[in-house]
Design an enzyme around this catalytic site. Structure first.
Site, PDB file in Angstrom:
ATOM      1  N   GLY A 139      24.295 -10.073  17.281  1.00 40.88           N
ATOM      2  CA  GLY A 139      25.318  -9.538  16.343  1.00 40.88           C
ATOM      3  C   GLY A 139      25.401 -10.134  14.918  1.00 40.88           C
ATOM      4  N   ILE A 140      25.599 -11.472  15.039  1.00 41.07           N
ATOM      5  CA  ILE A 140      25.528 -11.852  13.685  1.00 41.07           C
ATOM      6  C   ILE A 140      24.057 -11.668  13.014  1.00 41.07           C
ATOM      7  CG2 ILE A 140      25.834 -14.020  12.475  1.00 41.07           C
ATOM      8  CD1 ILE A 140      27.598 -14.887  14.929  1.00 41.07           C
ATOM      9  N   ARG A 222      25.592 -23.011  16.244  1.00 39.28           N
ATOM     10  CA  ARG A 222      26.308 -24.358  16.879  1.00 39.28           C
ATOM     11  C   ARG A 222      25.745 -25.673  16.143  1.00 39.28           C
ATOM     12  NH1 ARG A 222      29.888 -21.387  18.027  1.00 39.28           N
ATOM     13  NH2 ARG A 222      30.878 -20.919  19.863  1.00 39.28           N
ATOM     14  N   ASP A 246      27.845 -24.326   8.657  1.00 37.07           N
ATOM     15  CA  ASP A 246      29.535 -24.155   8.969  1.00 37.07           C
ATOM     16  C   ASP A 246      29.694 -24.879  10.381  1.00 37.07           C
ATOM     17  OD1 ASP A 246      31.890 -22.861   8.735  1.00 37.07           O
ATOM     18  OD2 ASP A 246      31.255 -21.660  10.200  1.00 37.07           O
ATOM     19  N   GLU A 251      30.938 -32.369  15.766  1.00 40.20           N
ATOM     20  CA  GLU A 251      31.856 -31.699  15.301  1.00 40.20           C
ATOM     21  C   GLU A 251      33.520 -31.913  15.795  1.00 40.20           C
ATOM     22  OE1 GLU A 251      30.527 -27.491  14.533  1.00 40.20           O
ATOM     23  OE2 GLU A 251      32.433 -26.930  15.097  1.00 40.20           O
ATOM     24  N   HIS A 270      33.516 -24.921  10.203  1.00 37.04           N
ATOM     25  CA  HIS A 270      33.459 -24.058  11.037  1.00 37.04           C
ATOM     26  C   HIS A 270      34.761 -23.090  10.968  1.00 37.04           C
ATOM     27  CE1 HIS A 270      32.101 -23.519  15.659  1.00 37.04           C
ATOM     28  NE2 HIS A 270      32.315 -22.158  15.164  1.00 37.04           N
ATOM     29  N   ASN A 273      34.998 -17.733  10.302  1.00 39.60           N
ATOM     30  CA  ASN A 273      35.757 -16.680  10.837  1.00 39.60           C
ATOM     31  C   ASN A 273      37.258 -17.149  10.923  1.00 39.60           C
ATOM     32  OD1 ASN A 273      36.588 -14.300  12.226  1.00 39.60           O
ATOM     33  ND2 ASN A 273      36.048 -15.072  14.323  1.00 39.60           N
TER      34      ASN A 273
END
Lengths: 309, 309
Positions: A139-140, A222, A246, A251, A270, A273
């Site tokens: 999708g992305i 990721r 991002d 993380e 991150h 969104n």
């Protein structure tokens, strides 16, 4: 035409109420509704849904945590949909922002406090006629390709099967197993693939060494897909142009980590969104599915309980 | 098919030679050529072209300085073309970069040296569903609209006549005289209009006051279209989100000017179309026109000597 009764829970927001009513639904109690829009995680989800509920819309794109609950098993006759795809647009926009800012040397420009036109101009690149490898064309990745095409980029798309991505701007689609060919052929790389044992450190020392001194690497998937130490080394040595990240590994990225201080590393925590954009995108997704439901059409992002996703 | 003899001057570059030969031309001396590709300004241009030259391709998009010379008058039977439109793509790409970096809060992110996810995430906006006013819908404006459409922006295009711009993403086209309506209706503004007495300070104190606290202003046209003092005041007060400026007034922007230090001002020193990109774009333009010339088709960017542009 009668409006379709739809329940909303656990939180009522004007945005979601409007999404439901604007798409042909009307707000109803679960006891009277044909569907439930659930804008939260599994905690607090009803133990047993009323028999009249035919469809439940969940809030997240990935639904791994729901499979750890008995919710699906307890409701074998209910259709569940996720929010898969709903957030692809904002993440793709973020990826494009990082890539453009890097390629057009915005960090150097922001560091300047005088009109160094000739010097700064030399560092400006373009995505026009540049080859961009989009690793992971879900999708992305597909949303991103739609943004790159009008900029005149030539996209090499990489997906698991190599099934050709039929979108403008895509010059070639390669299966994941041919990824080793990509690094030396591309100008820039955007990583948009899922994290699996097979994708861990897909971009490491050997791969970075094949990129070009102007190459930018963007990761919005990721952190574990990139070997952070190897990336830091390449950024320090200037063997690639830079990285827009991002997501990182580890993380959250700890204070004092070299990525915070390297001038050719653009780190966003991150947040491609963030909640306020997520809410709007989810409402759009709900409106689309309510509209389909009221018309008896097939819903998007249906969860295949047997397949586990 | 015989190749068409084309002369190149004053500077030979492999890129231009390839553009000519790859498009159906062959390099020739001016005495034997049907056309001349001239990659410099008026200085050093031949006083009298050989009679066999039918067409001359000039190097710049604006050709005001050529009208100050006798070149056009001395060659009434020669067709002259400019490079108008050739550089629109790279300038539009730069405008999009500035707008995206601003709207998605890249400067705040670059200033951070720790993982402040919640705080930074709140400042991230999106161009999706955002209204973007593109003031001046010529070559650059139209290229930019093509980049904004797949991001899901709603474009209000403003041009002199108000003749509808028939491009995806454009929700309305307004004539310049209705510009006063635009400010309160838009989220963001990109200025891409020519500098004329009528466009001077088209964005001043009164107009800035009608924008929103999240609005970004991008100027890639000419510095004089914006009232710099009023802009600095709005940026300091935070009444708008920020400004991305490739052009300023005064230009060059002097050291110590407040725009250098405001965190919500992104300044690039009029380098959206730097020499290395300009060279490539000109070669593409030459290839297109040589191809058209060899096929007897109409050339692009023809100069209308009688009209003065």
């Amino acid at each position: 035409m009668t409006a379709t009764p739809i329940a909303l829970g656990p939180n009522h927001t004007p945005l979601l109420e409007q999404a439901i009513t604007g798409a042909g639904g009307e707000l109803a109690d679960p006891a009277d509704a044909r569907a439930l829009i659930w804008n939260a995680g599994p905690e607090g989800f009803p133990e047993r849904l009323p028999e009249n509920i035919e469809w439940v819309q969940l809030f997240s794109a990935g639904v791994e945590e729901w499979f750890d609950t008995p919710v699906f098993d307890r409701h074998p006759n209910v259709l569940f949909t996720s929010a898969a795809g709903a957030f692809a647009g904002t993440v793709a926009e973020h990826a494009l922002m990082l890539l453009l800012a890097g390629v057009r040397a915005l960090p150097e420009h922001l560091a300047a406090h005088s009109w160094r036109r000739q010097e700064l101009g030399r560092s400006i690149g373009t995505l026009r006629n540049a080859t961009v490898a989009v690793v992971g064309a879900g999708g992305i990745g597909r949303e991103l390709i739609a943004l790159l095409a009008p900029l005149g980029s030539r996209v090499i798309a990489v997906n698991r099967s190599g099934t050709p991505i039929d979108l403008p701007g895509v010059v070639e689609t390669l299966p994941a197993q041919r990824l080793p060919e990509v690094w030396s052929r591309t100008d820039h790389v955007v990583i948009a693939a899922p994290a699996t044992p097979g994708t861990r450190h897909l971009l490491g020392k050997a791969e970075l060494a094949q990129l070009k001194s102007h190459s930018w690497v963007v990761n919005i998937a990721r952190g574990t897909l990139v070997d952070t130490d190897a990336l830091v080394e390449a950024l320090r040595a200037g063997t690639i142009g830079g990285a827009g990240l991002d997501v990182t590994d580890p993380e959250p990225l700890p204070e004092g980590h070299p990525l915070w201080d390297l001038p050719n590393a653009l780190v966003t925590p991150h947040d491609s969104n963030p909640p306020q954009l997520r809410t709007v995108a989810f409402a759009e997704h709900v409106a689309e599915n309510v509209s389909r439901f009221t018309k008896g059409r097939e819903l998007i992002a249906r969860i295949d309980v047997a397949a586990g996703y």
